[in-house]
Design an enzyme around this catalytic site. Structure first.
Site, PDB file in Angstrom:
ATOM      1  N   GLY A 371       0.854  -1.181   0.000  1.00  0.00           N
ATOM      2  CA  GLY A 371       0.000   0.000   0.000  1.00  0.00           C
ATOM      3  C   GLY A 371       0.882   1.220   0.000  1.00  0.00           C
ATOM      4  O   GLY A 371       2.106   1.114  -0.048  1.00  0.00           O
ATOM      5  N   SER A 372       0.224   2.375   0.038  1.00  0.00           N
ATOM      6  CA  SER A 372       1.062   3.561   0.194  1.00  0.00           C
ATOM      7  C   SER A 372       0.324   4.513   1.103  1.00  0.00           C
ATOM      8  O   SER A 372      -0.909   4.536   1.160  1.00  0.00           O
ATOM      9  CB  SER A 372       1.399   4.181  -1.153  1.00  0.00           C
ATOM     10  OG  SER A 372       0.254   4.712  -1.716  1.00  0.00           O
ATOM     11  N   GLN A 374       0.950   8.110   3.998  1.00  0.00           N
ATOM     12  CA  GLN A 374       1.495   9.425   4.267  1.00  0.00           C
ATOM     13  C   GLN A 374       2.966   9.595   3.858  1.00  0.00           C
ATOM     14  O   GLN A 374       3.362  10.593   3.306  1.00  0.00           O
ATOM     15  CB  GLN A 374       1.386   9.581   5.791  1.00  0.00           C
ATOM     16  CG  GLN A 374       1.670  10.920   6.323  1.00  0.00           C
ATOM     17  CD  GLN A 374       0.512  11.837   5.979  1.00  0.00           C
ATOM     18  OE1 GLN A 374      -0.640  11.515   6.194  1.00  0.00           O
ATOM     19  NE2 GLN A 374       0.844  12.967   5.408  1.00  0.00           N
ATOM     20  N   PHE A 375       3.762   8.542   4.139  1.00  0.00           N
ATOM     21  CA  PHE A 375       5.203   8.706   3.994  1.00  0.00           C
ATOM     22  C   PHE A 375       5.763   8.055   2.744  1.00  0.00           C
ATOM     23  O   PHE A 375       6.955   8.103   2.490  1.00  0.00           O
ATOM     24  CB  PHE A 375       5.923   8.136   5.218  1.00  0.00           C
ATOM     25  CG  PHE A 375       5.398   8.704   6.496  1.00  0.00           C
ATOM     26  CD1 PHE A 375       5.715  10.001   6.863  1.00  0.00           C
ATOM     27  CD2 PHE A 375       4.560   7.964   7.315  1.00  0.00           C
ATOM     28  CE1 PHE A 375       5.219  10.543   8.033  1.00  0.00           C
ATOM     29  CE2 PHE A 375       4.064   8.505   8.487  1.00  0.00           C
ATOM     30  CZ  PHE A 375       4.390   9.799   8.844  1.00  0.00           C
ATOM     31  N   GLY A 376       4.927   7.381   1.987  1.00  0.00           N
ATOM     32  CA  GLY A 376       5.424   6.745   0.770  1.00  0.00           C
ATOM     33  C   GLY A 376       4.933   5.316   0.653  1.00  0.00           C
ATOM     34  O   GLY A 376       3.995   4.908   1.348  1.00  0.00           O
ATOM     35  N   VAL A 377       5.631   4.571  -0.231  1.00  0.00           N
ATOM     36  CA  VAL A 377       5.189   3.210  -0.542  1.00  0.00           C
ATOM     37  C   VAL A 377       5.637   2.232   0.552  1.00  0.00           C
ATOM     38  O   VAL A 377       6.716   2.378   1.119  1.00  0.00           O
ATOM     39  CB  VAL A 377       5.800   2.786  -1.899  1.00  0.00           C
ATOM     40  CG1 VAL A 377       5.549   1.319  -2.198  1.00  0.00           C
ATOM     41  CG2 VAL A 377       5.233   3.665  -3.004  1.00  0.00           C
ATOM     42  N   VAL A 378       4.783   1.236   0.832  1.00  0.00           N
ATOM     43  CA  VAL A 378       5.141   0.188   1.789  1.00  0.00           C
ATOM     44  C   VAL A 378       5.184  -1.140   1.038  1.00  0.00           C
ATOM     45  O   VAL A 378       4.251  -1.464   0.301  1.00  0.00           O
ATOM     46  CB  VAL A 378       4.104   0.096   2.938  1.00  0.00           C
ATOM     47  CG1 VAL A 378       4.517  -0.962   3.946  1.00  0.00           C
ATOM     48  CG2 VAL A 378       3.910   1.437   3.607  1.00  0.00           C
ATOM     49  N   LYS A 391       8.923   0.365   4.788  1.00  0.00           N
ATOM     50  CA  LYS A 391       8.321   1.654   4.466  1.00  0.00           C
ATOM     51  C   LYS A 391       9.396   2.491   3.802  1.00  0.00           C
ATOM     52  O   LYS A 391      10.451   2.736   4.409  1.00  0.00           O
ATOM     53  CB  LYS A 391       7.900   2.299   5.789  1.00  0.00           C
ATOM     54  CG  LYS A 391       6.689   3.120   5.675  1.00  0.00           C
ATOM     55  CD  LYS A 391       6.191   3.499   7.037  1.00  0.00           C
ATOM     56  CE  LYS A 391       4.835   2.856   7.241  1.00  0.00           C
ATOM     57  NZ  LYS A 391       4.106   3.401   8.334  1.00  0.00           N
ATOM     58  N   ASP A 484      -0.757  10.476  16.300  1.00  0.00           N
ATOM     59  CA  ASP A 484      -1.559  10.231  15.095  1.00  0.00           C
ATOM     60  C   ASP A 484      -2.277   8.883  15.206  1.00  0.00           C
ATOM     61  O   ASP A 484      -2.260   8.074  14.276  1.00  0.00           O
ATOM     62  CB  ASP A 484      -0.647  10.279  13.857  1.00  0.00           C
ATOM     63  CG  ASP A 484      -1.458  10.398  12.561  1.00  0.00           C
ATOM     64  OD1 ASP A 484      -2.691  10.542  12.647  1.00  0.00           O
ATOM     65  OD2 ASP A 484      -0.852  10.333  11.471  1.00  0.00           O
TER      66      ASP A 484
END
Ligand code: AMP
Length: 618
Positions: A371-372, A374-378, A391, A484
């Site tokens: 998935g992707s 807030q911080f980028g692709v996982v 991540k 968060d």
């Protein structure tokens, strides 16, 4: 229940032998039988008179002053089943009370009870002496009376992150591990690092080195092979007690037991767990499809002679004997007992090896995209043969140096309900954050995809909330603020276990859209009024967000405040004091907990620990 003379509640009582605490060095220590009584606040011992039952108090230890509850090397006293209670006197002097129980089981039960009662003591120590003072020297480390305790405790509630555990003195360290520590594997473990050894359930190992908290060097007692293995996969043989059985779930809650048994769906399938309401009492949870699939809970009672029973027809001296008898004869239960086919789930492996938080990217094998966010692709990946999530941090989203420093602290946060951070690859760009992999992805997607099964399945939904709460209570104890918390930042494992992720990341984001409460990416719908007004984050602002997460769980992944825009939400929450409505199938008592999380005064909101207690009383 018998009284302690001051109307204190009695949790456990029995005759045991106590070593005299000869304060004067030259009197010869002796052992006397005493009647020990455990109340929630004290351990009290009386002159024992078995016949008349007349008893005079001889002393008491305040449980709040206890610093360690541990076994003692059997060789020291030439007695079996001795355990010790270390505590501070009013003069701040460290005192050790040595007590010999009649059987190993009796000792384990006392250890278990005492540890549960002292678990929150701020004064708990990381080390203890596993011997005693003889001739002005500790028998274990040969250090003088004042030398620091030499052996790492076998049981800890948790060690506050960032506070190094007091190290034994060099003298003591050279003498450490004088006694042979034998452990038993509770789970299988496949070696990850070249220096590791595999573990097979029930195999025995001698601990060769336990200076690292989570990775111990061990020797397989059958094969003689040596290597490292995770310490949370084994348990000391002396204190293994019920832990050796797959059907024992320890401190699992009622909801957890229900979810576990519902997943197995086998007639007669059962688990035994510690009662959440009565300390020292065990509960049998039993699945049956008679009339309709359901889990019933029975307290395992004890008669005046100490025999365990579920119905008066069958009484046994030990719980395993009792279970064994009920596997062949229902005797008052709706069905015969059948042990679970898949036992307890193995705990998370505590990350690759000690202090190796910097991971070589060549050791990572990257697999499919998960998935992707807030911080980028996982991406899913393999770190040697360990499943991990990687991540890949979008460049420019993080203040990297601060984050890397913080990552060192975060790798030390360990809890079954926190996504385990394994380490970072920070030598190249983009930075990779490597964490434990959870098969069922984000809690938000899980709720949405399973809403038809989950809606109105309140036990399961409550269990999800409870699991998140336990992870958050741990963070709160570590004085770590999440900032968060939301269903999208929690993950679901293969067996329905829920873990809180992305803790602490929010602080290192440099994106204005995320960091300012006016930014488009700021999680406004989860933010407490004091965050919206003054950006004032605290564990209590996490509690507010937790209330919103509970709302997401009980509405199976709906968006809080529906389509309302962020500005409208701020107006509703800050100016009008509105809160979210009760989700359609949510029970009133659960909604009341959410309402308490949304108290406008942060101090009036419950702490995460209080919420756990409220759930357990439900
Ligand atoms: P995030 O950047 O944390 O929002 O992650 C984006 C997506 O990647 C999530 O919604 C999950 O579906 C997936 N994901 C993130 N971390 C993990 C993990 N540890 N295990 C499995 N899936 C993950």
């Amino acid at each position: 229940m018998a009284g302690t003379g001051k109307n204190e509640e009695v949790l456990k009582e029995s005759f045991m032998t106590k070593r005299s605490q000869n304060k004067r060095a030259f009197t010869h220590p002796n052992w006397k039988e005493r009647w020990f009584v455990l109340s929630p606040e004290n351990l009290i011992y009386y002159d024992g008179d078995k016949q008349s039952g007349r008893r005079k108090e001889r002393g008491r230890v305040k449980l709040s002053e206890v610093v360690a509850v541990e076994c003692v090397d059997t060789e020291v006293f030439h007695r079996d089943w001795v355990f010790q209670l270390c505590y501070s006197s009013e003069e701040n002097e460290q005192i050790v009370l040595y007590i010999a129980a009649a059987t190993s089981q009796e000792r384990d039960q006392w250890l278990d009870h005492l540890r549960r009662l002292v678990a929150q003591n701020p004064c708990l120590s990381d080390h203890y002496h596993n011997g005693c003072i003889k001739g002005n020297q500790w028998t274990c480390c040969k250090g003088g009376k004042e030398v620091a305790a030499c052996t790492r405790v076998t049981w800890t509630n948790n060690n506050p992150v960032g506070q190094p555990t007091p190290s034994p003195t060099p003298d003591a360290r050279s003498e450490m591990m004088p006694q042979r520590k034998v452990v038993v594997a509770l789970y299988d473990y496949n070696a990850i690092d070249p220096g590791d050894i595999p573990l097979r359930k029930h195999e025995e190992f001698e601990v060769i080195e336990d200076t690292q908290e989570y990775w111990w060097k061990m020797k397989n007692l059958q094969t003689g092979v040596e290597g490292f293995a995770p310490s949370n996969y084994v348990r000391e043989k002396e204190t293994i007690g019920l832990h050796q059985y797959d059907w024992y779930l320890g401190d699992a809650t009622r909801q957890r037991a229900e979810v576990f048994l519902m997943q197995q769906e086998r007639e007669g399938c059962f688990v035994v767990r510690n009662s959440t309401t009565n300390s020292g009492i065990y509960t049998l949870s039993l699945f049956s499809k008679r009339s309709h699939p359901q889990v019933k809970h029975y307290h395992i009672k004890k008669d005046s002679e100490g025999n365990y029973y579920l119905s008066h027809n069958i009484k046994c001296q030990t719980i395993p004997d009792l279970i064994f008898r009920h596997q062949h004869n229902p005797a008052g239960l709706p069905v015969r007992l059948r042990p679970p086919t898949h036992g307890r789930h193995a705990p998370t492996i505590p990350g690759p090896h000690p202090d190796k938080w910097e991971i070589d990217p060549n050791e990572l094998n990257l697999l499919e995209e998960l998935g992707s966010g807030q911080f980028g692709v996982v991406r899913h990946g393999k770190l040697r043969n360990l499943d991990v999530a990687v991540k890949m941090m979008k460049e420019g989203t993080m203040s990297e140096n601060d984050f890397i420093e913080e990552a060192q602290v975060m790798t030390k946060l360990r809890h079954p309900n926190l996504v385990q951070l394994y380490g970072v690859c920070s030598m190249y760009r983009p930075i990779y954050i490597v964490t434990e992999y959870l098969k069922n992805g984000s809690l938000l997607n899980y709720l949405r995809s399973k809403d038809k099964v989950l809606i109105n399945n309140n036990e399961v939904l409550l269990d999800m909330c409870l699991q998140v709460c336990e992870g958050m209570a741990y963070l709160e104890r570590q004085k770590f603020i999440h900032r968060d918390l939301a269903a999208r930042n929690c993950l679901v494992g293969a067996h329905g276990e829920i873990k809180v992720g992305d803790f602490g990341l929010a602080r290192h984001v440099v994106d204005d859209e995320y960091t300012g409460s006016g930014g488009a990416k700021f999680p406004i719908k989860w933010a407490a009024p004091e965050v919206l007004n003054f950006m004032r984050f605290s564990s209590k602002s996490d509690v507010w967000a937790y209330g919103v997460l509970m709302w997401e769980v009980f509405s199976c992944g709906k968006m809080p405040y529906g389509k309302a825009k962020n500005t409208e939400v701020v107006e509703m929450v800050v100016q009008k004091g509105c809160v979210l409505d009760k989700p359609r199938f949510c029970p009133d008592n659960v909604y009341n907990v959410m309402r308490r999380c949304w108290d406008r005064t942060p101090e009036m909101r419950p702490a995460f620990n209080d919420i756990i207690r409220i759930f357990q009383d439900e």
